[in-house]
Design an enzyme around this catalytic site. Structure first.
Site, PDB file in Angstrom:
ATOM      1  N   ARG A 256       0.822  -1.214   0.000  1.00  0.00           N
ATOM      2  CA  ARG A 256       0.000   0.000   0.000  1.00  0.00           C
ATOM      3  C   ARG A 256       0.858   1.267   0.000  1.00  0.00           C
ATOM      4  NH1 ARG A 256      -4.933  -2.156   3.917  1.00  0.00           N
ATOM      5  NH2 ARG A 256      -5.904  -3.358   2.264  1.00  0.00           N
TER       6      ARG A 256
ATOM      7  N   SER B  93      -6.308 -27.789  -6.029  1.00  0.00           N
ATOM      8  CA  SER B  93      -7.703 -27.427  -6.295  1.00  0.00           C
ATOM      9  C   SER B  93      -8.558 -28.625  -6.727  1.00  0.00           C
ATOM     10  CB  SER B  93      -7.793 -26.279  -7.298  1.00  0.00           C
ATOM     11  OG  SER B  93      -6.961 -26.536  -8.385  1.00  0.00           O
TER      12      SER B  93
ATOM     13  N   THR C 120      -2.689 -16.764  -1.148  1.00  0.00           N
ATOM     14  CA  THR C 120      -2.593 -17.038   0.286  1.00  0.00           C
ATOM     15  C   THR C 120      -2.871 -15.779   1.105  1.00  0.00           C
ATOM     16  OG1 THR C 120      -1.171 -18.029   1.985  1.00  0.00           O
ATOM     17  CG2 THR C 120      -0.071 -16.674   0.367  1.00  0.00           C
TER      18      THR C 120
ATOM     19  N   CYS D 102     -27.089  -2.340   5.076  1.00  0.00           N
ATOM     20  CA  CYS D 102     -26.944  -3.751   4.695  1.00  0.00           C
ATOM     21  C   CYS D 102     -28.264  -4.503   4.901  1.00  0.00           C
ATOM     22  CB  CYS D 102     -25.829  -4.390   5.540  1.00  0.00           C
ATOM     23  SG  CYS D 102     -25.571  -6.130   5.177  1.00  0.00           S
TER      24      CYS D 102
ATOM     25  N   TYR E 292     -10.398  -8.894 -12.153  1.00  0.00           N
ATOM     26  CA  TYR E 292     -10.070  -8.489 -10.779  1.00  0.00           C
ATOM     27  C   TYR E 292      -8.717  -7.767 -10.735  1.00  0.00           C
ATOM     28  CZ  TYR E 292      -8.285  -8.511  -6.104  1.00  0.00           C
ATOM     29  OH  TYR E 292      -7.720  -8.091  -4.936  1.00  0.00           O
TER      30      TYR E 292
ATOM     31  N   GLU F 266      -1.075  -8.435  -5.860  1.00  0.00           N
ATOM     32  CA  GLU F 266      -2.413  -8.986  -6.075  1.00  0.00           C
ATOM     33  C   GLU F 266      -2.364 -10.430  -6.548  1.00  0.00           C
ATOM     34  OE1 GLU F 266      -5.159  -7.887  -5.001  1.00  0.00           O
ATOM     35  OE2 GLU F 266      -4.423  -5.902  -4.423  1.00  0.00           O
TER      36      GLU F 266
ATOM     37  N   ASP G 149     -13.290  -9.645  -6.218  1.00  0.00           N
ATOM     38  CA  ASP G 149     -12.894 -11.036  -5.964  1.00  0.00           C
ATOM     39  C   ASP G 149     -13.960 -11.679  -5.070  1.00  0.00           C
ATOM     40  OD1 ASP G 149     -12.499  -9.931  -3.487  1.00  0.00           O
ATOM     41  OD2 ASP G 149     -10.410 -10.546  -3.279  1.00  0.00           O
TER      42      ASP G 149
ATOM     43  N   LEU H  20       4.126 -20.956  -2.601  1.00  0.00           N
ATOM     44  CA  LEU H  20       2.881 -20.213  -2.836  1.00  0.00           C
ATOM     45  C   LEU H  20       1.865 -21.028  -3.639  1.00  0.00           C
ATOM     46  CD1 LEU H  20       4.015 -16.559  -3.704  1.00  0.00           C
ATOM     47  CD2 LEU H  20       2.533 -17.241  -1.841  1.00  0.00           C
ATOM     48  N   GLY H  21       2.360 -21.974  -4.446  1.00  0.00           N
ATOM     49  CA  GLY H  21       1.433 -22.787  -5.246  1.00  0.00           C
ATOM     50  C   GLY H  21       1.000 -22.096  -6.532  1.00  0.00           C
ATOM     51  N   TYR H  22       0.233 -22.802  -7.343  1.00  0.00           N
ATOM     52  CA  TYR H  22      -0.231 -22.289  -8.651  1.00  0.00           C
ATOM     53  C   TYR H  22       0.917 -21.636  -9.425  1.00  0.00           C
ATOM     54  CZ  TYR H  22      -4.990 -23.009  -6.967  1.00  0.00           C
ATOM     55  OH  TYR H  22      -6.133 -23.551  -6.475  1.00  0.00           O
TER      56      TYR H  22
HETATM   57  N1  ADE Z   1      -6.418  -9.178  -0.684  1.00  0.00           N
HETATM   58  C1  ADE Z   1      -6.428  -9.003  -2.000  1.00  0.00           C
HETATM   59  N2  ADE Z   1      -5.943  -7.804  -2.334  1.00  0.00           N
HETATM   60  C2  ADE Z   1      -5.599  -7.195  -1.182  1.00  0.00           C
HETATM   61  C3  ADE Z   1      -5.024  -5.954  -0.857  1.00  0.00           C
HETATM   62  N3  ADE Z   1      -4.694  -5.109  -1.815  1.00  0.00           N
HETATM   63  N4  ADE Z   1      -4.810  -5.671   0.434  1.00  0.00           N
HETATM   64  C4  ADE Z   1      -5.150  -6.567   1.378  1.00  0.00           C
HETATM   65  N5  ADE Z   1      -5.682  -7.744   1.146  1.00  0.00           N
HETATM   66  C5  ADE Z   1      -5.903  -8.068  -0.126  1.00  0.00           C
END
Ligand code: ADE
Length: 378
Positions: free
Chosen positions: A51, A325, A69, A235, A146, A63, A164, A106-108
Protein backbone atom coordinates in the site's frame (compact mmCIF):
# COMPACT_ATOMS: atom_id res chain seq x y z
CA UNK A 1 -33.53 -9.41 -3.04
CA UNK A 2 -31.94 -10.89 -6.14
CA UNK A 3 -29.63 -9.36 -8.69
CA UNK A 4 -31.89 -10.24 -11.63
CA UNK A 5 -30.53 -9.88 -15.17
CA UNK A 6 -32.91 -9.07 -18.01
CA UNK A 7 -31.89 -9.60 -21.60
CA UNK A 8 -32.47 -6.15 -23.04
CA UNK A 9 -33.54 -2.84 -21.66
CA UNK A 10 -33.53 -0.81 -24.85
CA UNK A 11 -36.41 1.56 -25.55
CA UNK A 12 -37.86 2.08 -29.03
CA UNK A 13 -35.36 4.81 -29.85
CA UNK A 14 -32.48 2.60 -28.79
CA UNK A 15 -31.82 4.34 -25.47
CA UNK A 16 -31.83 2.37 -22.27
CA UNK A 17 -33.82 3.57 -19.32
CA UNK A 18 -33.62 2.53 -15.69
CA UNK A 19 -37.30 1.59 -15.78
CA UNK A 20 -36.80 -0.60 -18.87
CA UNK A 21 -33.83 -2.46 -17.50
CA UNK A 22 -33.23 -1.85 -13.82
CA UNK A 23 -30.41 -4.38 -13.72
CA UNK A 24 -28.19 -2.23 -15.90
CA UNK A 25 -28.13 0.30 -13.12
CA UNK A 26 -26.68 -0.18 -9.69
CA UNK A 27 -29.06 -1.09 -6.90
CA UNK A 28 -29.72 2.24 -5.12
CA UNK A 29 -28.42 0.79 -1.84
CA UNK A 30 -24.94 0.66 -3.33
CA UNK A 31 -25.03 4.38 -4.05
CA UNK A 32 -24.82 5.08 -0.31
CA UNK A 33 -21.77 2.88 0.16
CA UNK A 34 -18.86 4.96 -1.15
CA UNK A 35 -18.56 7.76 1.39
CA UNK A 36 -18.81 5.79 4.65
CA UNK A 37 -16.68 2.99 3.23
CA UNK A 38 -13.85 5.30 2.19
CA UNK A 39 -13.92 7.21 5.49
CA UNK A 40 -13.77 3.92 7.39
CA UNK A 41 -10.93 2.63 5.20
CA UNK A 42 -8.83 5.75 5.58
CA UNK A 43 -9.15 5.52 9.37
CA UNK A 44 -8.80 1.78 9.81
CA UNK A 45 -6.64 0.44 7.00
CA UNK A 46 -3.80 -1.90 7.83
CA UNK A 47 -0.31 -0.74 6.90
CA UNK A 48 0.70 -3.23 4.24
CA UNK A 49 3.89 -3.08 2.17
CA UNK A 50 2.04 -2.95 -1.17
CA UNK A 51 0.00 0.00 0.00
CA UNK A 52 3.07 2.29 0.02
CA UNK A 53 4.11 3.50 -3.41
CA UNK A 54 1.46 1.56 -5.29
CA UNK A 55 2.98 1.57 -8.77
CA UNK A 56 1.50 -0.84 -11.28
CA UNK A 57 4.25 -3.45 -11.05
CA UNK A 58 4.10 -3.63 -7.25
CA UNK A 59 0.31 -3.79 -7.22
CA UNK A 60 0.40 -6.56 -9.80
CA UNK A 61 2.91 -8.67 -7.88
CA UNK A 62 1.00 -8.27 -4.61
CA UNK A 63 -2.41 -8.99 -6.07
CA UNK A 64 -1.29 -12.17 -7.81
CA UNK A 65 0.34 -13.35 -4.58
CA UNK A 66 -2.74 -12.41 -2.55
CA UNK A 67 -4.84 -14.65 -4.78
CA UNK A 68 -2.86 -17.55 -3.43
CA UNK A 69 -2.59 -17.04 0.29
CA UNK A 70 -3.14 -14.85 3.36
CA UNK A 71 -1.81 -11.34 3.80
CA UNK A 72 0.67 -12.34 6.54
CA UNK A 73 2.06 -15.19 4.45
CA UNK A 74 2.45 -12.95 1.40
CA UNK A 75 4.59 -10.27 3.09
CA UNK A 76 7.98 -12.07 3.02
CA UNK A 77 7.38 -13.42 -0.49
CA UNK A 78 6.49 -9.96 -1.71
CA UNK A 79 9.61 -8.30 -0.26
CA UNK A 80 11.92 -10.99 -1.61
CA UNK A 81 10.33 -10.99 -5.06
CA UNK A 82 10.75 -7.23 -5.41
CA UNK A 83 14.32 -7.38 -4.20
CA UNK A 84 15.30 -9.97 -6.79
CA UNK A 85 13.02 -8.74 -9.58
CA UNK A 86 12.43 -5.03 -8.95
CA UNK A 87 10.79 -4.18 -12.27
CA UNK A 88 9.12 -5.47 -15.41
CA UNK A 89 12.40 -5.87 -17.28
CA UNK A 90 13.97 -7.98 -14.52
CA UNK A 91 10.89 -10.22 -14.48
CA UNK A 92 10.87 -10.55 -18.27
CA UNK A 93 14.54 -11.60 -18.26
CA UNK A 94 14.53 -13.89 -15.20
CA UNK A 95 15.43 -17.57 -15.50
CA UNK A 96 12.48 -19.88 -14.92
CA UNK A 97 14.13 -21.58 -11.95
CA UNK A 98 14.66 -18.19 -10.28
CA UNK A 99 10.99 -17.43 -10.73
CA UNK A 100 9.86 -20.75 -9.39
CA UNK A 101 12.22 -20.50 -6.45
CA UNK A 102 10.75 -17.10 -5.56
CA UNK A 103 7.30 -18.64 -5.76
CA UNK A 104 8.19 -21.85 -3.92
CA UNK A 105 5.48 -22.56 -1.36
CA UNK A 106 2.88 -20.21 -2.84
CA UNK A 107 1.43 -22.79 -5.25
CA UNK A 108 -0.23 -22.29 -8.65
CA UNK A 109 3.13 -21.92 -10.32
CA UNK A 110 1.57 -21.17 -13.71
CA UNK A 111 0.55 -17.82 -12.29
CA UNK A 112 4.16 -16.69 -12.00
CA UNK A 113 4.99 -18.16 -15.39
CA UNK A 114 2.12 -16.12 -16.82
CA UNK A 115 3.48 -13.05 -15.07
CA UNK A 116 6.70 -13.53 -16.94
CA UNK A 117 4.83 -13.87 -20.24
CA UNK A 118 2.97 -10.67 -19.45
CA UNK A 119 6.24 -8.90 -18.57
CA UNK A 120 7.62 -9.95 -21.96
CA UNK A 121 4.43 -8.64 -23.61
CA UNK A 122 5.02 -5.31 -21.85
CA UNK A 123 8.64 -5.22 -23.08
CA UNK A 124 7.59 -6.00 -26.68
CA UNK A 125 4.29 -4.19 -27.07
CA UNK A 126 4.56 -1.28 -24.63
CA UNK A 127 8.27 -0.43 -24.76
CA UNK A 128 8.75 -1.76 -21.26
CA UNK A 129 6.32 0.78 -19.79
CA UNK A 130 3.42 -0.72 -17.78
CA UNK A 131 0.30 0.09 -19.84
CA UNK A 132 -2.00 2.66 -18.31
CA UNK A 133 -5.48 1.78 -19.55
CA UNK A 134 -7.84 -0.88 -18.18
CA UNK A 135 -8.24 -2.58 -21.58
CA UNK A 136 -4.48 -2.79 -22.17
CA UNK A 137 -3.88 -4.13 -18.68
CA UNK A 138 -6.64 -6.71 -19.19
CA UNK A 139 -4.94 -7.82 -22.43
CA UNK A 140 -1.88 -9.04 -20.51
CA UNK A 141 -1.40 -12.76 -19.99
CA UNK A 142 -2.89 -14.04 -16.74
CA UNK A 143 -4.59 -10.76 -15.84
CA UNK A 144 -8.37 -11.01 -15.43
CA UNK A 145 -10.91 -8.40 -14.51
CA UNK A 146 -10.07 -8.49 -10.78
CA UNK A 147 -6.34 -7.86 -11.19
CA UNK A 148 -6.87 -5.40 -14.05
CA UNK A 149 -9.34 -3.49 -11.86
CA UNK A 150 -6.97 -3.46 -8.89
CA UNK A 151 -3.99 -2.23 -10.95
CA UNK A 152 -6.12 0.36 -12.76
CA UNK A 153 -7.61 1.74 -9.56
CA UNK A 154 -4.65 1.52 -7.14
CA UNK A 155 -1.89 2.60 -9.51
CA UNK A 156 -3.67 4.87 -11.98
CA UNK A 157 -6.85 5.98 -10.18
CA UNK A 158 -9.00 4.62 -13.04
CA UNK A 159 -12.58 4.08 -11.79
CA UNK A 160 -12.79 0.30 -12.18
CA UNK A 161 -13.82 -2.14 -9.46
CA UNK A 162 -11.73 -5.08 -8.25
CA UNK A 163 -14.21 -7.85 -7.53
CA UNK A 164 -12.89 -11.04 -5.96
CA UNK A 165 -14.67 -13.59 -3.78
CA UNK A 166 -14.41 -11.35 -0.72
CA UNK A 167 -15.95 -8.37 -2.45
CA UNK A 168 -18.70 -10.61 -3.84
CA UNK A 169 -19.47 -11.72 -0.30
CA UNK A 170 -19.70 -8.14 0.96
CA UNK A 171 -21.96 -7.02 -1.91
CA UNK A 172 -24.14 -10.09 -1.73
CA UNK A 173 -24.74 -9.41 1.98
CA UNK A 174 -25.41 -5.72 1.48
CA UNK A 175 -28.01 -6.61 -1.15
CA UNK A 176 -29.19 -9.83 0.56
CA UNK A 177 -28.88 -11.36 -2.88
CA UNK A 178 -29.69 -15.03 -3.32
CA UNK A 179 -27.88 -15.23 -6.63
CA UNK A 180 -25.00 -17.65 -6.93
CA UNK A 181 -21.73 -15.73 -6.68
CA UNK A 182 -19.91 -18.55 -8.47
CA UNK A 183 -21.68 -17.52 -11.70
CA UNK A 184 -19.70 -15.32 -14.08
CA UNK A 185 -22.88 -13.40 -14.93
CA UNK A 186 -23.33 -12.41 -11.28
CA UNK A 187 -19.72 -11.29 -10.99
CA UNK A 188 -20.02 -9.21 -14.17
CA UNK A 189 -23.16 -7.55 -12.87
CA UNK A 190 -21.54 -6.70 -9.55
CA UNK A 191 -18.58 -5.25 -11.48
CA UNK A 192 -20.90 -3.16 -13.62
CA UNK A 193 -22.83 -1.91 -10.61
CA UNK A 194 -19.81 -1.07 -8.50
CA UNK A 195 -18.24 0.78 -11.40
CA UNK A 196 -21.23 3.12 -11.34
CA UNK A 197 -20.89 3.97 -7.66
CA UNK A 198 -17.14 4.58 -7.32
CA UNK A 199 -16.81 8.12 -5.96
CA UNK A 200 -14.94 10.41 -8.33
CA UNK A 201 -11.18 10.45 -7.83
CA UNK A 202 -11.35 7.78 -5.10
CA UNK A 203 -11.27 4.50 -6.99
CA UNK A 204 -8.22 3.21 -5.11
CA UNK A 205 -9.61 3.77 -1.64
CA UNK A 206 -13.06 2.53 -2.63
CA UNK A 207 -11.72 -0.75 -4.02
CA UNK A 208 -9.23 -1.26 -1.20
CA UNK A 209 -11.96 -0.40 1.28
CA UNK A 210 -14.20 -3.16 -0.02
CA UNK A 211 -11.31 -5.64 0.03
CA UNK A 212 -10.40 -4.58 3.57
CA UNK A 213 -13.99 -4.80 4.74
CA UNK A 214 -14.23 -8.35 3.38
CA UNK A 215 -10.95 -9.30 5.03
CA UNK A 216 -11.41 -7.91 8.54
CA UNK A 217 -15.11 -7.17 9.17
CA UNK A 218 -17.43 -8.96 6.75
CA UNK A 219 -15.51 -12.18 7.26
CA UNK A 220 -16.23 -15.50 5.53
CA UNK A 221 -16.08 -17.87 8.48
CA UNK A 222 -18.04 -17.23 11.61
CA UNK A 223 -20.16 -14.17 12.30
CA UNK A 224 -19.24 -10.91 10.59
CA UNK A 225 -18.37 -8.02 12.90
CA UNK A 226 -21.35 -5.87 11.99
CA UNK A 227 -20.74 -3.59 15.01
CA UNK A 228 -17.59 -2.33 13.25
CA UNK A 229 -19.02 -2.15 9.74
CA UNK A 230 -19.44 1.23 8.03
CA UNK A 231 -22.06 -0.32 5.73
CA UNK A 232 -24.19 -1.96 8.44
CA UNK A 233 -26.74 0.85 8.26
CA UNK A 234 -27.58 0.00 4.66
CA UNK A 235 -26.94 -3.75 4.69
CA UNK A 236 -30.07 -5.77 3.92
CA UNK A 237 -28.68 -9.02 5.31
CA UNK A 238 -27.92 -7.22 8.57
CA UNK A 239 -31.39 -5.67 8.70
CA UNK A 240 -32.86 -9.16 8.38
CA UNK A 241 -30.38 -10.61 10.90
CA UNK A 242 -29.36 -13.11 8.21
CA UNK A 243 -25.73 -12.15 7.50
CA UNK A 244 -24.51 -15.73 7.45
CA UNK A 245 -27.16 -16.83 4.91
CA UNK A 246 -25.10 -14.96 2.33
CA UNK A 247 -23.38 -15.33 -0.04
CA UNK A 248 -25.13 -18.15 -1.86
CA UNK A 249 -22.47 -20.25 -3.51
CA UNK A 250 -22.72 -23.53 -5.42
CA UNK A 251 -20.47 -26.20 -4.04
CA UNK A 252 -17.43 -27.12 -6.09
CA UNK A 253 -17.04 -30.68 -7.40
CA UNK A 254 -15.51 -33.03 -4.86
CA UNK A 255 -11.75 -33.46 -5.23
CA UNK A 256 -10.33 -36.80 -6.18
CA UNK A 257 -7.89 -38.45 -3.77
CA UNK A 258 -4.55 -39.91 -4.83
CA UNK A 259 -2.41 -42.02 -2.56
CA UNK A 260 1.35 -41.66 -2.99
CA UNK A 261 4.55 -42.81 -1.38
CA UNK A 262 7.30 -40.21 -1.35
CA UNK A 263 10.98 -41.06 -1.07
CA UNK A 264 13.93 -39.14 0.22
CA UNK A 265 16.69 -41.25 -1.31
CA UNK A 266 20.12 -40.23 -0.12
CA UNK A 267 23.65 -41.48 -0.19
CA UNK A 268 26.45 -39.89 1.80
CA UNK A 269 26.40 -36.75 -0.35
CA UNK A 270 23.36 -36.35 -2.58
CA UNK A 271 19.59 -36.46 -2.65
CA UNK A 272 17.54 -37.79 -5.59
CA UNK A 273 15.06 -35.39 -7.15
CA UNK A 274 13.32 -35.32 -10.52
CA UNK A 275 11.63 -32.85 -12.79
CA UNK A 276 7.89 -33.18 -13.35
CA UNK A 277 6.43 -33.20 -16.88
CA UNK A 278 6.01 -29.79 -18.49
CA UNK A 279 2.22 -30.04 -18.49
CA UNK A 280 -0.33 -30.90 -15.82
CA UNK A 281 -0.17 -30.60 -12.06
CA UNK A 282 3.00 -28.82 -10.79
CA UNK A 283 4.24 -28.68 -14.38
CA UNK A 284 8.01 -28.48 -14.72
CA UNK A 285 8.65 -28.34 -10.96
CA UNK A 286 11.31 -30.40 -9.22
CA UNK A 287 10.04 -32.97 -6.75
CA UNK A 288 10.98 -35.81 -4.49
CA UNK A 289 10.46 -39.13 -6.30
CA UNK A 290 7.18 -40.84 -5.50
CA UNK A 291 5.01 -43.76 -6.59
CA UNK A 292 1.28 -44.35 -6.58
CA UNK A 293 -0.15 -46.09 -3.52
CA UNK A 294 0.84 -46.11 0.12
CA UNK A 295 3.64 -48.64 0.45
CA UNK A 296 4.54 -50.55 3.59
CA UNK A 297 8.16 -50.35 4.72
CA UNK A 298 8.93 -53.75 3.11
CA UNK A 299 7.31 -52.64 -0.13
CA UNK A 300 9.32 -49.41 -0.02
CA UNK A 301 12.54 -51.39 0.32
CA UNK A 302 11.46 -53.66 -2.56
CA UNK A 303 10.72 -50.64 -4.74
CA UNK A 304 14.11 -49.10 -3.96
CA UNK A 305 15.78 -52.32 -5.09
CA UNK A 306 13.61 -52.50 -8.19
CA UNK A 307 15.00 -49.18 -9.38
CA UNK A 308 18.55 -50.41 -8.87
CA UNK A 309 19.29 -48.86 -5.48
CA UNK A 310 20.98 -50.63 -2.62
CA UNK A 311 19.10 -49.60 0.53
CA UNK A 312 21.19 -49.60 3.67
CA UNK A 313 18.69 -48.12 6.09
CA UNK A 314 15.08 -46.95 5.93
CA UNK A 315 13.09 -44.70 8.23
CA UNK A 316 9.38 -43.84 7.95
CA UNK A 317 8.71 -40.10 7.67
CA UNK A 318 5.03 -40.22 8.47
CA UNK A 319 1.89 -39.29 6.63
CA UNK A 320 0.85 -35.99 5.06
CA UNK A 321 -2.04 -34.60 3.08
CA UNK A 322 -1.72 -31.86 0.49
CA UNK A 323 -4.78 -30.28 -1.07
CA UNK A 324 -4.67 -28.93 -4.61
CA UNK A 325 -7.70 -27.43 -6.29
CA UNK A 326 -8.84 -30.65 -8.00
CA UNK A 327 -6.96 -33.40 -6.23
CA UNK A 328 -5.76 -34.33 -2.74
CA UNK A 329 -2.53 -36.21 -2.25
CA UNK A 330 -2.56 -38.55 0.74
CA UNK A 331 1.09 -39.34 1.23
CA UNK A 332 3.38 -41.55 3.19
CA UNK A 333 7.12 -40.90 3.19
CA UNK A 334 10.33 -42.86 3.69
CA UNK A 335 13.90 -41.74 4.10
CA UNK A 336 16.04 -44.36 2.39
CA UNK A 337 19.79 -44.32 2.89
CA UNK A 338 21.40 -46.02 -0.08
CA UNK A 339 24.80 -46.86 -1.43
CA UNK A 340 25.88 -44.58 -4.29
CA UNK A 341 22.77 -43.09 -5.88
CA UNK A 342 24.29 -42.06 -9.14
CA UNK A 343 25.98 -45.34 -10.02
CA UNK A 344 23.06 -47.66 -9.30
CA UNK A 345 19.79 -45.84 -9.97
CA UNK A 346 18.02 -46.95 -13.16
CA UNK A 347 15.35 -44.19 -13.10
CA UNK A 348 15.90 -40.81 -14.65
CA UNK A 349 16.67 -38.55 -11.71
CA UNK A 350 18.97 -35.75 -10.66
CA UNK A 351 21.36 -36.27 -7.77
CA UNK A 352 21.99 -33.00 -6.02
CA UNK A 353 23.36 -31.67 -2.77
CA UNK A 354 20.88 -30.48 -0.11
CA UNK A 355 22.41 -27.00 -0.36
CA UNK A 356 21.58 -26.86 -4.07
CA UNK A 357 17.99 -27.87 -3.39
CA UNK A 358 17.70 -24.97 -0.96
CA UNK A 359 19.21 -22.49 -3.40
CA UNK A 360 18.36 -23.66 -6.89
CA UNK A 361 15.69 -26.31 -7.20
CA UNK A 362 12.15 -25.20 -6.38
CA UNK A 363 10.31 -28.05 -4.67
CA UNK A 364 6.59 -27.41 -4.14
CA UNK A 365 5.18 -27.22 -0.62
CA UNK A 366 3.18 -30.40 -1.24
CA UNK A 367 6.44 -32.09 -0.15
CA UNK A 368 6.98 -29.85 2.86
CA UNK A 369 6.77 -32.59 5.46
CA UNK A 370 9.42 -34.62 3.67
CA UNK A 371 11.71 -31.76 2.73
CA UNK A 372 12.96 -31.57 6.32
CA UNK A 373 14.53 -35.00 5.94
CA UNK A 374 16.65 -33.66 3.07
CA UNK A 375 18.56 -31.39 5.41
CA UNK A 376 18.71 -33.55 8.55
CA UNK A 377 21.23 -36.30 9.00
CA UNK A 378 19.97 -39.80 9.67
N1 ADE B 1 -6.42 -9.18 -0.68
C1 ADE B 1 -6.43 -9.00 -2.00
N2 ADE B 1 -5.94 -7.80 -2.33
C2 ADE B 1 -5.60 -7.19 -1.18
C3 ADE B 1 -5.02 -5.95 -0.86
N3 ADE B 1 -4.69 -5.11 -1.81
N4 ADE B 1 -4.81 -5.67 0.43
C4 ADE B 1 -5.15 -6.57 1.38
N5 ADE B 1 -5.68 -7.74 1.15
C5 ADE B 1 -5.90 -8.07 -0.13
Amino acid sequence: MDIIEKKSGKTADGAVSERENPTLFADPVLRGLGKPLIEWYQKNKRELPWRNRPDAYRVWVSEIMLQQTRVEAVKPYYERFLQVLPDVRALAEAKEDTLLKLWEGLGYYNRVRNMQKAARQIMMDFDGEFPGTYEEILSLKGIGSYTAGAISAFAFGIPKPAVDGNVLRVVSRILASREDIMKQSVRRKVERWLEQVIPQGQAGDFDQGLIELGAVVCVPNGRPKCGECPAAFLCRAHAEGKETDFPVKTKKKKRRTEERTVFVFRDGVNIAIRKRPLTGLLAGMYELPSVTGRLTQDEAVAYSKKIGLIPVRIRPLGEAVHIFSHVEWHMRGYLVQVDELEKSCTEEMLFVRPKDIREKYPIPSAFEKYKEAIYKSL
